[in-house]
Design a protein around this motif. Structure first.
Motif, PDB file in Angstrom:
ATOM      1  N   UNK A   1      55.773  34.113  69.789  1.00 40.55           N
ATOM      2  CA  UNK A   1      56.304  34.510  71.090  1.00 40.55           C
ATOM      3  C   UNK A   1      57.418  35.519  70.847  1.00 40.55           C
ATOM      4  N   UNK A   2      57.747  36.329  71.817  1.00 42.33           N
ATOM      5  CA  UNK A   2      58.718  37.408  71.580  1.00 42.33           C
ATOM      6  C   UNK A   2      60.132  36.893  71.340  1.00 42.33           C
ATOM      7  N   UNK A   3      60.797  37.504  70.385  1.00 45.64           N
ATOM      8  CA  UNK A   3      62.210  37.262  70.112  1.00 45.64           C
ATOM      9  C   UNK A   3      63.000  38.482  70.572  1.00 45.64           C
ATOM     10  N   UNK A   4      64.235  38.279  70.985  1.00 47.73           N
ATOM     11  CA  UNK A   4      65.057  39.387  71.443  1.00 47.73           C
ATOM     12  C   UNK A   4      65.531  40.174  70.224  1.00 47.73           C
ATOM     13  N   UNK A   5      65.166  41.444  70.162  1.00 49.36           N
ATOM     14  CA  UNK A   5      65.444  42.266  68.975  1.00 49.36           C
ATOM     15  C   UNK A   5      66.143  43.565  69.345  1.00 49.36           C
TER      16      UNK A   5
ATOM     17  N   UNK B   1      60.118  51.961  61.917  1.00 50.15           N
ATOM     18  CA  UNK B   1      58.829  51.516  62.450  1.00 50.15           C
ATOM     19  C   UNK B   1      58.903  50.023  62.712  1.00 50.15           C
ATOM     20  N   UNK B   2      58.052  49.547  63.622  1.00 55.39           N
ATOM     21  CA  UNK B   2      57.985  48.126  63.949  1.00 55.39           C
ATOM     22  C   UNK B   2      56.517  47.703  63.931  1.00 55.39           C
ATOM     23  N   UNK B   3      56.226  46.650  63.186  1.00 50.97           N
ATOM     24  CA  UNK B   3      54.868  46.129  63.103  1.00 50.97           C
ATOM     25  C   UNK B   3      54.833  44.740  63.709  1.00 50.97           C
ATOM     26  N   UNK B   4      54.005  44.560  64.720  1.00 48.46           N
ATOM     27  CA  UNK B   4      53.835  43.266  65.366  1.00 48.46           C
ATOM     28  C   UNK B   4      52.698  42.537  64.662  1.00 48.46           C
ATOM     29  N   UNK B   5      53.048  41.483  63.890  1.00 47.59           N
ATOM     30  CA  UNK B   5      52.037  40.783  63.089  1.00 47.59           C
ATOM     31  C   UNK B   5      51.586  39.475  63.721  1.00 47.59           C
ATOM     32  N   UNK B   6      52.267  39.004  64.774  1.00 45.84           N
ATOM     33  CA  UNK B   6      51.949  37.731  65.415  1.00 45.84           C
ATOM     34  C   UNK B   6      51.995  36.597  64.375  1.00 45.84           C
ATOM     35  N   UNK B   7      51.063  35.648  64.456  1.00 49.48           N
ATOM     36  CA  UNK B   7      50.915  34.593  63.448  1.00 49.48           C
ATOM     37  C   UNK B   7      49.625  34.877  62.681  1.00 49.48           C
TER      38      UNK B   7
END
Length: 204
Positions: free
Chosen positions: A20-24, A33-39
């Motif tokens: 779930x999203x964390x405040x970043x 760069x930002x990589x969204x890897x989920x689980x």
């Protein structure tokens, strides 16, 4: 710790492994760069490494609206007036990343959008066609999303709603053609005949 790492001046890639999203918002500006890897499960480390080292060209789109501050989550299909700051304790729509965000190691250009008709009969359909060109030097996967917006409705409608999407895989400097068919049921609050507003989006 993340701020301290970014303060060194070294290039930083922020990898988000989360369900779930964390405040970043305090560390995104310092990341290249930002990589969204989920689980990503057991083989997730290998997949992440493939993306970071450029062995695989990612093409995923964010399937939700990523909030920027606590208690400020709004879904992508929010009402248009919810983008305004009310000054009564309600924060306006200002997410960290919008629904559908996503980049890759190549870029895409949309052109030649065509509708088969400006009017939609009660039992008819409208065909939508668009050309997507891979402008980069690598093959890539682009998700083409069609949003609809009601201009007239009994109740305040959402600013946009996803009605169709498809993924187009194309080589470097190649074109692909996406086609969609919209029917009367896709316009539940519209009159019998209408001129729908269509939006085709790529990465913000």
């Amino acid at each position: 710790m993340a701020r301290a790492i970014e303060a060194t001046g070294k290039p930083v890639v922020l990898v988000l492994v989360e369900g779930r999203p964390r405040i970043i918002n305090g560390i995104t500006e310092g990341a290249q760069a930002i990589l969204m890897a989920y689980n990503p499960s057991n083989e997730g480390g290998t997949a992440i490494a493939d993306v970071l080292f450029g062995d695989y060209n990612p093409g995923g789109k964010l399937p939700f609206t990523y909030p920027k501050t606590p208690n400020s989550y709004l879904t992508y299909d929010h009402k248009l007036f919810e983008t305004q700051e009310t000054g009564f304790g309600n924060s306006s729509f200002g997410p960290q990343f919008e629904f559908g965000s996503g980049l890759s190691y190549t870029t895409f250009k949309y052109s030649d959008l065509k509708l088969s008709s400006k009017d939609l009969p009660a039992n008819g359909q409208v065909n939508v066609n668009v050309t997507v060109t891979n402008n980069g030097q690598r093959a890539g996967n682009e998700t083409v999303i069609v949003y609809l917006r009601d201009e007239v409705a009994t109740l305040t409608p959402a600013g946009k709603r996803v009605k169709r999407f498809r993924q187009d895989l194309s080589g470097a400097q190649q074109e692909s053609h996406s086609s969609f068919t919209l029917k009367r049921d896709d316009f539940p609050s519209s009159p019998v005949t209408t001129s729908p507003r269509l939006s085709l989006e790529t990465s913000p």
